[in-house]
Scaffold this motif. Structure first.
Motif, short mmCIF file in Angstrom:
data_model
loop_
_atom_site.label_atom_id
_atom_site.label_comp_id
_atom_site.label_asym_id
_atom_site.label_seq_id
_atom_site.Cartn_x
_atom_site.Cartn_y
_atom_site.Cartn_z
N GLY A 36 -2.96 -53.35 50.71
CA GLY A 36 -3.69 -52.16 51.14
C GLY A 36 -3.40 -51.77 52.57
N ARG A 94 0.09 -50.33 52.75
CA ARG A 94 0.14 -49.02 52.08
C ARG A 94 -0.42 -47.92 52.97
NH1 ARG A 94 -0.60 -47.46 46.68
NH2 ARG A 94 0.52 -49.36 46.13
N MET A 95 -1.58 -48.17 53.59
CA MET A 95 -2.19 -47.14 54.41
C MET A 95 -1.37 -46.89 55.67
SD MET A 95 -4.47 -44.91 54.51
CE MET A 95 -5.44 -43.88 55.61
N ASN A 101 1.49 -44.84 54.76
CA ASN A 101 1.07 -43.45 54.58
C ASN A 101 0.94 -42.71 55.90
OD1 ASN A 101 0.98 -43.82 51.83
ND2 ASN A 101 -1.24 -43.96 51.69
N ASN A 149 -9.17 -44.52 53.23
CA ASN A 149 -7.81 -44.53 52.71
C ASN A 149 -7.51 -43.20 52.06
OD1 ASN A 149 -7.10 -47.06 53.53
ND2 ASN A 149 -7.25 -48.03 51.53
N ILE A 199 -4.47 -40.63 49.97
CA ILE A 199 -3.28 -40.60 49.13
C ILE A 199 -2.35 -39.51 49.66
CG2 ILE A 199 -4.34 -38.97 47.49
CD1 ILE A 199 -2.80 -40.37 45.26
N ASN A 212 -6.48 -48.44 47.51
CA ASN A 212 -5.49 -47.37 47.36
C ASN A 212 -5.30 -47.01 45.90
OD1 ASN A 212 -4.16 -46.85 50.13
ND2 ASN A 212 -4.21 -49.08 50.02
N ASN A 249 -7.65 -44.29 44.64
CA ASN A 249 -7.24 -42.93 44.97
C ASN A 249 -6.23 -42.40 43.96
OD1 ASN A 249 -8.82 -42.82 47.26
ND2 ASN A 249 -7.15 -43.19 48.69
#
Length: 362
Positions: free
Chosen positions: A17, A20-21, A24, A165, A167, A279, A282
């Motif tokens: 997580g 991933r964030m 992003n 978080n 997307i 995530n 989302n």
């Protein structure tokens, strides 16, 4: 140009997580003309077992020294004026606090970003809590991933900004596509880490009981890497339910989208103590797949509909709730539309950029 250091777990191959964030954030500002995000990854340790136990303290100290030197170098090289720290807290709060204090000493402003996990537990910890409090007091701005944290910090006397978080582009073109159907089975799905704490076994037991009691044809697809030991344990312990279980293994994002579009419900019965704003949730919401979930972490706030919330302590009620919703097409369709609208309004890439643009104006 406003140069920002993004300090925390960063990986070319997004796995968790945090990664991933942070990935992003980097992608969302890649071509921004006013804000330049510079990746500042923390050191990752791949050692395991006894060797890790022996060497980790030294590696941890060395990582603090290396990161301190890099911070001073980045300040000079890129004229950095802000550091965005995606905090891991726990023992890592020691390293993070040193970076915060050094940043303040050399004229870099600090955004302290509290993401997921058991922050309140560590805030109240007799040792780590002191570091957490100094970090909060020293930061110029504090971000929190969940409303729960925001309310908690307000009571403790700290101002914070809600930064959930989000997307990024990639699921948007699925917004107006109807679900595909290959057969009449009710399709349930889970995507993520395949471990006990993610509620895999609770989902299997509930879905099998729903199938048996109400004569419903259903299947449960489990997507994600799974150890051979845990897979064998599931097969052995729940062999009576093997006809509904489908281990699909690891899938990339494009493949996951297709699975979600061909599914009726998502099972997210996580009891993991480190659960935050997933995530995966989302991405599921963006495809309009209704989610059965436990009230753990920030999940309830993220989904925003108690009609699909299950009670970890009430097995019978959970069975009845799942079966009732399966037979109620109106509720399902309404939830699909609501989820898509909710993720676009609250957890989109635009939200991510808008929040951070304002935050970086320190």
């Amino acid at each position: 140009m406003n140069n920002i250091l993004l300090y925390g777990p960063i990986s070319d191959k997004v796995s968790g997580g945090y990664e991933r964030m942070n990935d992003n954030i980097l992608k969302s500002f890649y071509s921004n003309e006013e804000i330049n995000i510079i990746a500042f990854p923390i050191k990752k340790v791949k050692l395991k077992g006894v060797i890790k136990s022996i060497l980790y303290p030294l590696i941890f100290i060395m990582s603090i020294i290396e990161d301190s030197i890099k911070l001073i170098s980045y300040r000079k090289k890129y004229k950095v004026n802000t550091i965005h720290i995606t905090s891991l807290y726990k023992i890592f709060i020691i390293r993070e606090l040193i970076i915060i204090l050094l940043s303040k000493m050399i004229g870099i402003k600090v955004v302290f970003d509290i993401r997921a996990g058991r922050f309140i537990y560590y805030y109240n910890h007799k040792i780590y809590g002191h570091f957490c409090k100094v970090a909060l007091k020293s930061a110029d701005k504090v971000l929190v991933e969940g409303i729960t944290y925001k309310e908690f910090l307000k009571k403790e006397g700290y101002d914070s900004i809600y930064f959930p978080n989000c997307i990024i582009n990639g699921f948007n073109y699925y917004q107006n596509i109807n679900k595909k159907r290959k057969n009449n089975r009710v399709k349930f799905i889970y995507v993520g880490r395949v471990v006990k704490e993610k509620g895999i076994e609770d989902a299997i037991k509930l879905l099998y009981e729903v199938k048996e009691r109400f004569n419903i044809q259903l299947e449960f697809a489990i997507i994600g890497e799974v150890s051979s030991e845990y897979k064998e344990y599931i097969s052995r312990t729940y062999n009576y339910a093997e006809e509904i279980i489908r281990f699909e293994g690891y899938k990339n994002l494009e493949e996951i989208k297709e699975y979600l579009l061909n599914s009726d419900f998502f099972m997210f019965l996580s009891t993991w103590l480190g659960e935050g704003h997933s995530n995966s949730i989302n991405e599921v919401m963006a495809t309009g797949t209704p989610i059965f979930y436990y009230d753990n972490g920030f999940t309830r706030d993220v989904i925003g509909n108690d009609d699909f919330m299950l009670d970890i302590n009430n097995y019978e009620d959970n069975i009845n709730k799942i079966s009732e919703i399966i037979f109620n097409k109106e509720i399902r369709n309404k939830e699909k539309d609501r989820l898509k609208e909710r993720v676009l309004n609250n957890f989109s890439q635009k939200n991510l950029v808008d929040i951070l643009v304002n935050v970086y104006k320190i």
